[in-house]
Design a protein around this motif. Structure first.
Motif, mmCIF file in Angstrom:
data_model
loop_
_atom_site.group_PDB
_atom_site.id
_atom_site.type_symbol
_atom_site.label_atom_id
_atom_site.label_comp_id
_atom_site.label_asym_id
_atom_site.label_seq_id
_atom_site.Cartn_x
_atom_site.Cartn_y
_atom_site.Cartn_z
ATOM 1 N N PHE A 63 37.336 36.754 0.700
ATOM 2 C CA PHE A 63 36.768 36.159 -0.086
ATOM 3 C C PHE A 63 38.342 36.858 -1.132
ATOM 4 N N ARG A 64 38.602 35.344 -2.160
ATOM 5 C CA ARG A 64 39.246 36.589 -2.932
ATOM 6 C C ARG A 64 38.481 37.398 -4.386
ATOM 7 N N GLU A 65 37.307 36.532 -5.045
ATOM 8 C CA GLU A 65 36.106 36.355 -5.313
ATOM 9 C C GLU A 65 35.361 37.457 -4.797
ATOM 10 N N LYS A 66 34.584 38.485 -5.405
ATOM 11 C CA LYS A 66 33.375 39.348 -4.660
ATOM 12 C C LYS A 66 32.299 38.430 -4.447
ATOM 13 N N ALA A 67 31.258 37.789 -2.794
ATOM 14 C CA ALA A 67 30.692 37.423 -2.175
ATOM 15 C C ALA A 67 29.670 37.835 -1.669
ATOM 16 N N GLU A 68 28.704 37.354 -1.422
ATOM 17 C CA GLU A 68 27.363 37.786 -1.545
ATOM 18 C C GLU A 68 26.798 36.455 -0.382
ATOM 19 N N LEU A 69 26.563 37.032 1.028
ATOM 20 C CA LEU A 69 26.783 35.635 2.327
ATOM 21 C C LEU A 69 24.790 36.706 2.098
ATOM 22 N N SER A 70 24.128 35.262 2.714
ATOM 23 C CA SER A 70 22.749 34.971 2.546
ATOM 24 C C SER A 70 22.426 36.077 4.283
ATOM 25 N N SER A 71 21.014 35.892 3.936
ATOM 26 C CA SER A 71 21.028 36.714 5.544
ATOM 27 C C SER A 71 20.832 35.751 6.419
ATOM 28 N N GLN A 72 19.768 34.368 6.232
ATOM 29 C CA GLN A 72 20.447 32.862 7.035
ATOM 30 C C GLN A 72 22.239 33.317 7.617
ATOM 31 N N MET A 73 22.608 32.912 6.362
ATOM 32 C CA MET A 73 23.817 32.684 6.942
ATOM 33 C C MET A 73 25.017 33.521 7.812
ATOM 34 N N ILE A 74 24.028 34.565 7.640
ATOM 35 C CA ILE A 74 24.582 36.081 8.354
ATOM 36 C C ILE A 74 24.361 36.035 9.463
ATOM 37 N N GLN A 75 22.999 35.777 10.354
ATOM 38 C CA GLN A 75 22.998 35.562 11.799
ATOM 39 C C GLN A 75 23.087 33.790 12.077
ATOM 40 N N LEU A 76 23.428 32.700 11.269
ATOM 41 C CA LEU A 76 24.038 32.088 11.932
ATOM 42 C C LEU A 76 25.457 32.201 11.958
ATOM 43 N N LEU A 77 26.502 33.184 11.690
ATOM 44 C CA LEU A 77 27.484 33.488 11.800
ATOM 45 C C LEU A 77 27.759 34.200 12.974
ATOM 46 N N GLU A 78 26.897 35.734 12.970
ATOM 47 C CA GLU A 78 26.842 36.417 14.493
ATOM 48 C C GLU A 78 26.572 36.029 15.568
ATOM 49 N N SER A 79 25.507 33.728 15.025
ATOM 50 C CA SER A 79 25.596 33.095 16.139
ATOM 51 C C SER A 79 26.625 32.771 16.708
ATOM 52 N N PHE A 80 27.934 32.381 15.692
ATOM 53 C CA PHE A 80 28.495 32.162 16.000
ATOM 54 C C PHE A 80 29.924 32.307 16.722
ATOM 55 N N SER A 81 29.501 33.496 16.277
ATOM 56 C CA SER A 81 30.413 34.678 17.047
ATOM 57 C C SER A 81 29.860 34.755 18.603
ATOM 58 N N THR A 82 28.502 34.903 18.987
ATOM 59 C CA THR A 82 28.403 34.908 19.926
ATOM 60 C C THR A 82 29.090 33.802 21.029
ATOM 61 N N HIS A 83 28.793 32.620 20.300
ATOM 62 C CA HIS A 83 29.327 31.346 20.974
ATOM 63 C C HIS A 83 30.821 31.347 21.457
ATOM 64 N N LEU A 84 31.795 31.797 20.289
ATOM 65 C CA LEU A 84 32.784 32.529 20.436
ATOM 66 C C LEU A 84 33.650 32.988 21.438
ATOM 67 N N GLY A 85 32.692 34.388 21.734
ATOM 68 C CA GLY A 85 33.280 35.145 22.968
ATOM 69 C C GLY A 85 32.049 34.136 24.220
ATOM 70 N N VAL A 86 31.523 33.825 24.271
ATOM 71 C CA VAL A 86 31.574 33.053 25.398
ATOM 72 C C VAL A 86 32.208 32.009 26.085
ATOM 73 N N ALA A 87 32.445 31.537 25.039
ATOM 74 C CA ALA A 87 33.795 30.566 25.621
ATOM 75 C C ALA A 87 35.010 31.127 25.768
ATOM 76 N N ILE A 88 35.092 32.018 25.363
ATOM 77 C CA ILE A 88 36.942 33.201 25.946
ATOM 78 C C ILE A 88 36.107 33.531 26.805
ATOM 79 N N ASP A 89 35.496 33.954 27.247
ATOM 80 C CA ASP A 89 35.467 35.189 28.491
ATOM 81 C C ASP A 89 34.640 33.345 29.322
ATOM 82 N N ASN A 90 34.595 32.356 29.041
ATOM 83 C CA ASN A 90 34.643 31.356 30.262
ATOM 84 C C ASN A 90 35.730 30.753 30.766
#
Length: 633
Positions: free
Chosen positions: A386-413
């Motif tokens: 982010f070019r400006e100071k940004a604050e992500l909510s806890s729900q968004m952080i949990q969602l992004l962690e879920s996305f990262s897990t999906h990406l890892g499983v897809a790469i592994d597959n």
């Protein structure tokens, strides 16, 4: 000072339980007392009747002394009198029968019994034996004593009857008084508090949000009243802030729906088979769009060599991307995130490492770094910039962690699919090499030997050897040509498009066309169907066995027997020259055809045995697939 009530008795259920126990105890004790008095009255009444029977027995005994009766009647009356005295002394709790438990009654009974034993009974015996008259005065005195005892018992019973009447009156008074006391307690503990609570509920139902219930106790109803007051406070707060709360809930629901749509989109994206580059590029583009970030950088890490590979980026120029790719694992942010095992927020101006410095110089101020995890390990990271100071909510952080897990499983597959694809190619190459070695390589070796014979024959002008070598070369070339055709047909087959028996029949027809040897097929049993993998391996084993018959057996007929029960048994028997079992065991490691059949059988959990069919000749190849190894679909 007021009376301090124990904490236990502040509970309404405890007080009602104690009140019930007291009432039940009072009732039970009253009934028990009444039963005891009744028992005493019944026992004394029976004792009075037994005493009255003593009087009757005395008259009967005097009557039995007359001459008209024999002596047995008098003895019977005496024995009855003795039993009566014993019963009165000992009592009988089951009738019930018992003299009043006072000394005067026992003494009176003892005097009566003494008079009977010492005077009345001897007098009656003497009157019977001497045939004289009975002493009436003695009998009258005995009867008067018995009647006196009866009067004492009756007097004693009268006192007990009055005591029972007084007790009954007392019980009635106490019962009525206890009912009034219980009603007062219930009115104070239950009825009035519940009435007040019901009135408050009615006021609240009618729309009076100011309705409250005064809490005067700490029992269950008091706690209900407290809960009602808290509920009324909450309803009043909801009503006063309804519009704001509806807007907040609507925004929350919309955010959740958006997150669900994003999760569904990225899951659908990963569910399709894509290359590693397509997976990472598509992921970076979608993450930037979901979070409204200015850029995204996806890096994969080799855990063994600790090498960082920039797999994808979005929103970064070429110079920044090139500088980021040249940073080592030791100086990268990936190492920190992998060690901490949770997302990290980075302020680039405050971080002196190389990657934050490069990104800060590129105009970014804040970054969120997440792990990319497969099912078992961390395989990389991705950074939202982010070019400006940004604050992500806890729900968004949990969602992004879920996305990262999906990406890892897809790469592994994708890596597993690529590995399986390479393994399949290697396996097919091994089968091709085995087939070439067992057919064409041997034929070419034979042709090379015949060419050497032909060369020697030409040099020595040996016409017979020359003609024999040319004929052998012609035969070898023809066999090599047939082997090539057989291999081509094997590689072109699609066994999964036809049934098992149809595939076996196709192999047999081709064998008969090549070798001009008749084949008889016998199929029995209604066991489970073979899976495509089992069907492929079994047909290839049959095909290899028939190929060996064509090359080595010199047979005129072959019988293929298939018995499909719980176990699958396939037998290929020819009538050729037979096999030398000792020679086969000696050269098993060098015989590629037998090795191919054993390898194919082991892949499906089966076994292959090769043996001589009979002492006269012939060869039997038996394939056995046990039920425990069959993959029943």
């Amino acid at each position: 000072m007021g009376i301090r009530i124990p904490k236990l008795f502040k509970s309404l259920s405890t007080r009602l339980l104690c009140l019930t126990l007291l009432w039940v105890g009072f009732i039970v004790s009253s009934i028990a007392w009444t039963m005891i008095l009744n028992w005493e009255l019944e026992a004394s009444s029976a004792a009075k009747a037994a005493v009255a029977e003593l009087r009757t027995r005395a008259y009967q005994s005097a009557y039995a002394t007359q001459e008209m009766f024999d002596g047995k009647m008098l003895e019977v009356e005496f024995s009855r009198t003795v039993r009566l005295f014993r019963t009165l002394h000992e009592g009988d709790a089951w009738q019930p029968l018992e003299l009043p438990n006072e000394a005067g009654f026992t003494e009176s009974l003892d005097e009566i019994e003494k008079l009977w034993r010492t005077e009345v009974q001897p007098m009656l015996l003497a009157a019977r034996n001497t045939r004289t008259d009975v002493d009436g005065a003695l009998i009258s005195r005995y009867v008067e004593m018995v009647s006196g005892l009866m009067s004492e018992i009756e007097s004693w019973r009268g006192g007990y009857l009055w005591q029972l009447r007084y007790l009954q009156i007392l019980l009635i008074v106490l019962a009525i008084g206890s009912l009034f006391a219980i009603e007062l307690l219930l009115l104070r503990w239950v009825i009035r508090p519940i009435g007040a609570l019901g009135e408050g509920i009615n006021r609240l139902w009618s729309g009076d949000l100011k309705a409250r219930v005064s809490v005067g106790s700490e029992d269950e109803i008091g706690r209900i009243a407290q809960g009602f007051n808290r509920m009324a406070d909450r309803l009043e707060d909801f009503y006063e802030n309804l519009e704001q709360k509806v807007a907040e809930k609507t925004a929350s629901v919309e955010e959740k729906n958006r997150h669900l749509a994003q999760l569904y989109e990225i899951t659908s994206f990963f569910s399709q088979q894509r290359s590693l580059e397509e997976l990472t590029d598509g992921f970076a583009e979608r993450i930037v769009r979901y979070t409204e970030a200015d850029a995204c950088l996806v890096a994969l890490v080799d855990s063994k060599s600790e090498y960082v590979n920039i797999a994808a980026s979005c929103g970064l120029n070429a110079v920044t991307l090139q500088r980021s790719a040249s940073i080592s694992y030791e100086d990268s942010v990936c190492r920190t995130v992998i060690k901490k095992n949770y997302p990290v927020r980075i302020i680039f101006a405050e971080d002196r490492r190389m990657l934050p410095t490069v990104l800060h110089e590129a105009g970014f101020s804040t970054g969120y770094c997440f792990q990319v995890r497969s099912t078992s390990d961390c395989i990389g990271t991705y950074i939202l910039l982010f070019r400006e100071k940004a604050e992500l909510s806890s729900q968004m952080i949990q969602l992004l962690e879920s996305f990262s897990t999906h990406l890892g499983v897809a790469i592994d597959n994708e890596r597993l699919i690529d590995r399986d694809r390479q393994y399949a190619v290697i396996q097919e190459r091994q089968l091709l090499a085995q087939g070439l070695h067992d057919s064409i390589a041997q034929a070419l070796s034979y042709l090379n030997l015949q060419v050497q014979f032909l060369t020697d024959a030409i040099n020595h002008k040996d016409d017979a050897l020359r003609d024999e070598s040319l004929k052998a070369i012609q035969t070898g070339v023809q066999e090599c040509y047939e082997d090539v055709r057989e291999l081509l047909l094997n590689f072109r087959e699609r066994l999964h498009n036809e049934g098992f028996l149809q595939g076996v029949r196709t192999v047999i027809d081709r064998f008969e066309g090549q070798s001009h040897v008749s084949v008889r097929l016998k199929a029995t049993g209604d066991g489970p169907k073979l899976t495509p993998r089992e069907k492929l391996q079994v047909i290839f084993i049959i095909q290899e066995a028939l190929s060996n018959v064509r090359k080595h057996a010199q047979a005129s007929s072959v019988t293929v027997t298939i018995d499909n029960q719980a176990d699958l048994t396939v037998s290929i028997v020819d009538d050729g020259v037979g096999i030398d079992q000792a020679l086969v065991e000696e050269r098993r490691s060098q015989h590629v055809g037998l090795s191919i059949m054993s390898e194919r059988a082991s892949r499906i959990g089966a076994t292959v045995d090769v043996e001589r069919a009979s002492p006269l000749g012939g060869t039997r190849v038996t394939l056995h697939l046990p039920a425990a190894s069959r993959q029943i679909c």
